[in-house]
Design an enzyme around this catalytic site. Structure first.
Site, PDB file in Angstrom:
ATOM      1  N   THR A 162       0.812  -1.207   0.000  1.00  0.00           N
ATOM      2  CA  THR A 162       0.000   0.000   0.000  1.00  0.00           C
ATOM      3  C   THR A 162       0.851   1.264   0.000  1.00  0.00           C
ATOM      4  O   THR A 162       0.518   2.244  -0.662  1.00  0.00           O
ATOM      5  CB  THR A 162      -0.954   0.002   1.220  1.00  0.00           C
ATOM      6  N   HIS A 171      -2.824  16.679   1.354  1.00  0.00           N
ATOM      7  CA  HIS A 171      -4.178  17.187   1.172  1.00  0.00           C
ATOM      8  C   HIS A 171      -4.472  18.351   2.118  1.00  0.00           C
ATOM      9  O   HIS A 171      -4.025  18.365   3.256  1.00  0.00           O
ATOM     10  CB  HIS A 171      -5.191  16.060   1.365  1.00  0.00           C
TER      11      HIS A 171
END
Length: 103
Positions: free
Chosen positions: A57, A66
């Site tokens: 991952t 973000h």
């Protein structure tokens, strides 16, 4: 990579092996947890099923920090995202890590 952190392919551990902490997964989170525990004085053993670290991952990370503006205002997601972003930028700036703010 220090010898003590070198990956060992197909390692077998004797039944008498002992450690204080075992971390399962050598991705970004597993390595960060292992590092933090080791810095606090714990003996840490990190287990990874793949032959290289960060290949699951962690390798799918978009490498984007973000802003938190896409989550409902005052939600925990928004608060944690903004706080995490600020901490990350403080960290990389204090260590002179190259980065680009692109938004």
């Amino acid at each position: 990579m220090p010898q003590s952190m070198a990956p060992v392919a197909n390692a077998t551990i004797s039944p008498a092996f002992h450690t204080q902490v075992a971390v399962i997964g050598a991705g970004v989170v597993g390595l960060a947890i292992g590092r933090s525990l080791a810095k606090s004085g714990k003996e840490v053993f990190i287990l990874e099923k793949e032959s290289t670290i960060g290949s699951e991952t962690s390798s799918r990370n978009s490498e984007v920090v973000h802003a938190g503006i896409y989550y409902p205002q005052d939600s925990l997601k928004a608060k944690f995202c903004v706080a995490g972003r600020n901490r990350l930028y403080d960290y990389i700036q204090s260590r002179h890590i190259p980065h680009k703010k692109c938004g």
